[in-house]
Design an enzyme around this catalytic site. Structure first.
Site, PDB file in Angstrom:
ATOM      1  N   ASP A  67       1.490   4.478   1.368  1.00 13.46           N
ATOM      2  CA  ASP A  67       2.850   4.951   1.142  1.00 13.46           C
ATOM      3  C   ASP A  67       3.080   4.898  -0.373  1.00 13.46           C
ATOM      4  O   ASP A  67       2.983   3.827  -0.983  1.00 13.46           O
ATOM      5  CB  ASP A  67       3.853   4.062   1.891  1.00 13.46           C
ATOM      6  CG  ASP A  67       5.270   4.622   1.823  1.00 13.46           C
ATOM      7  OD1 ASP A  67       5.595   5.286   0.816  1.00 13.46           O
ATOM      8  OD2 ASP A  67       6.044   4.379   2.763  1.00 13.46           O
ATOM      9  N   PHE A 110       8.349  -1.909   3.354  1.00 14.77           N
ATOM     10  CA  PHE A 110       9.696  -1.415   3.645  1.00 14.77           C
ATOM     11  C   PHE A 110       9.867  -1.408   5.172  1.00 14.77           C
ATOM     12  O   PHE A 110       8.985  -0.944   5.884  1.00 14.77           O
ATOM     13  CB  PHE A 110       9.796   0.004   3.071  1.00 14.77           C
ATOM     14  CG  PHE A 110      11.184   0.552   2.995  1.00 14.77           C
ATOM     15  CD1 PHE A 110      11.899   0.503   1.807  1.00 14.77           C
ATOM     16  CD2 PHE A 110      11.769   1.173   4.092  1.00 14.77           C
ATOM     17  CE1 PHE A 110      13.177   1.045   1.725  1.00 14.77           C
ATOM     18  CE2 PHE A 110      13.046   1.716   4.011  1.00 14.77           C
ATOM     19  CZ  PHE A 110      13.751   1.649   2.823  1.00 14.77           C
TER      20      PHE A 110
END
Ligand SMILES: *Cc1c(COP(=O)(O)O)cnc(C)c1O
Length: 404
Positions: free
Chosen positions: A207, A138
């Site tokens: 993450d 991301f």
């Protein structure tokens, strides 16, 4: 008979699919969980990977917080309840990622928590010159990692997920990646990547934005060092819900973080001008908790205390498998391209389809109450959340896509 009853490539008629979906819904032990959500009757929600829907409990708790805790109790509520929230909510998240109690705290957002984790990790590995990251991560993760590298004169080594293991060396201070790819939903091999980082003396920051609440993760068994994640996606915490950070207990005593503030102080109400970090995970706090957002999150998390991640994962795989089977029989010929892994074992809880007119189609669907999302260049993402999506929802979505 399971969700794989529809065989790939056979031309399943949608009426048969509806029949099958009804059967699967009837024996779905998680089906009653949908009653805990307030989703408008004319909406089909396939975007739990971006924003989970409102829970009845969140509405109820927010009303109580506003009318009683804020209006009546005023500042007394800090001592009566609010001060303890980041830790209490962290401890509700811990079992969902396989972390021990008191090793997770809820605060800030994922970007800020990633910054704190990476800065902390780099400080624990002085002299090392590289940070390794998945180049398809991301973007905020990449921006944050770049800023940490820049501040230390380090190199950010950004490579595709398949090349991460080969990119790790004795120069690596820290490796960071997102466990479930936000575009394709591909699940990375957390065990192999973590073990390689450790073999070279590097630290690992995962993450878990698209993992927590959808895909089981075992922080303890994997022996990871840090994790961060998002609470407004599959945890349904509400728009802007605080995120979380996990630090392995073995590292806590020696890890610092760059944003030291009074909430991370050992004794905030001493108002001492010298910073002394709290002994545990609270040292990763910085400033005042966003109480209303965290109340909404805490209320939404209650749902997870009554279900197991194994049940959630089994249904998630059932839903995405049905969607992929119906993609083969109804959508492939219409120009949609499967952009997620075929093997449910390596697929998270959303399925991405490439489609040239994807952006316009997602907008058109939204105007008709079918909520999905779009990521450039051409990916339509459909999130299937086991707590409120049914097998019949999947069939309704395919019917729409086959006929729009
Ligand atoms: C959703 C998501 C984020 C969001 O970050 P915020 O700081 O909470 O806005 C970050 N990283 C990944 C991988 C995500 O999927």
């Amino acid at each position: 008979m399971g969700p794989s009853t529809i065989t790939r490539g056979t031309n399943v008629n949608i009426t048969d699919a509806e029949e099958l979906a009804r059967t699967l819904d009837a024996r779905d032990a998680l089906a009653p969980m949908r009653e805990k959500f307030d989703i408008p009757a004319d909406v089909l929600h396939f975007d739990g990977n971006s924003l989970g829907p409102l829970t009845l409990r969140s509405r109820e708790v927010l009303h109580h917080t506003i009318d009683v805790e804020w209006r009546e109790r005023l500042i007394r509520s800090w001592d009566e309840d609010w001060l303890a929230m980041p830790m209490r909510v962290g401890n509700m998240i811990a079992p969902l990622i396989g972390a021990t109690q008191d090793s997770v705290i809820s605060c800030d957002n994922t970007s800020i928590n990633l910054h704190k984790a990476l800065m902390s990790a780099v400080a624990l590995r002085p002299g090392r010159t590289e940070i390794v990251i998945d180049i398809n991560n991301f973007p905020t993760d990449i921006y944050i990692a770049q800023s940490v590298a820049d501040q230390h004169g380090m190199t950010l080594v950004a490579v595709p997920a398949e090349e991460i293991i080969g990119a790790i060396s004795d120069h690596t201070a820290v490796v960071t990646a997102t466990h479930v790819d936000y575009r394709t939903a591909k699940i990375l091999d957390a065990a192999a990547i973590t073990a390689t980082a450790h073999k070279h003396g590097a630290l690992m920051v995962w993450d878990l934005a698209h993992t927590v609440g959808a895909v089981p993760f075992d922080a303890r068994a994997l022996d990871i060092d840090f994790a961060v994640g998002c609470c407004y996606k599959y945890l349904n915490g509400g728009p802007g819900a605080p995120a979380f950070i996990h630090v392995a207990p073995r590292l806590l005593a020696e890890s610092g973080q760059p944003l030291q503030g009074w909430w991370g102080h050992e004794s905030p109400f001493d108002f001492d001008i010298h910073f002394r970090p709290a002994p545990g995970i609270s040292r990763f706090l910085t400033g005042t908790t966003t109480v209303l957002s965290m109340k909404s999150l805490e209320a939404a998390l209650e749902i997870f205390s009554g279900v197991s991640m194994a049940e959630i994962r089994a249904k998630s795989m059932g839903l995405t498998r049905l969607f992929v089977d119906l993609f083969d029989s109804h959508l492939a010929a219409r120009g949609f391209v499967l952009s997620s892994p075929r093997d449910p074992e390596t697929r998270g809880s959303h399925v991405a389809l490439g489609f040239a007119g994807g952006k316009a189609l997602v907008d058109q669907m939204a105007s008709q109450g079918i909520i999905a999302d779009f990521r450039p260049p051409d990916l339509m993402r459909f999130g299937f959340a086991p707590l409120y999506n049914s097998y019949r929802d999947v069939v309704a979505l395919v019917e729409y896509l086959a006929r729009f």
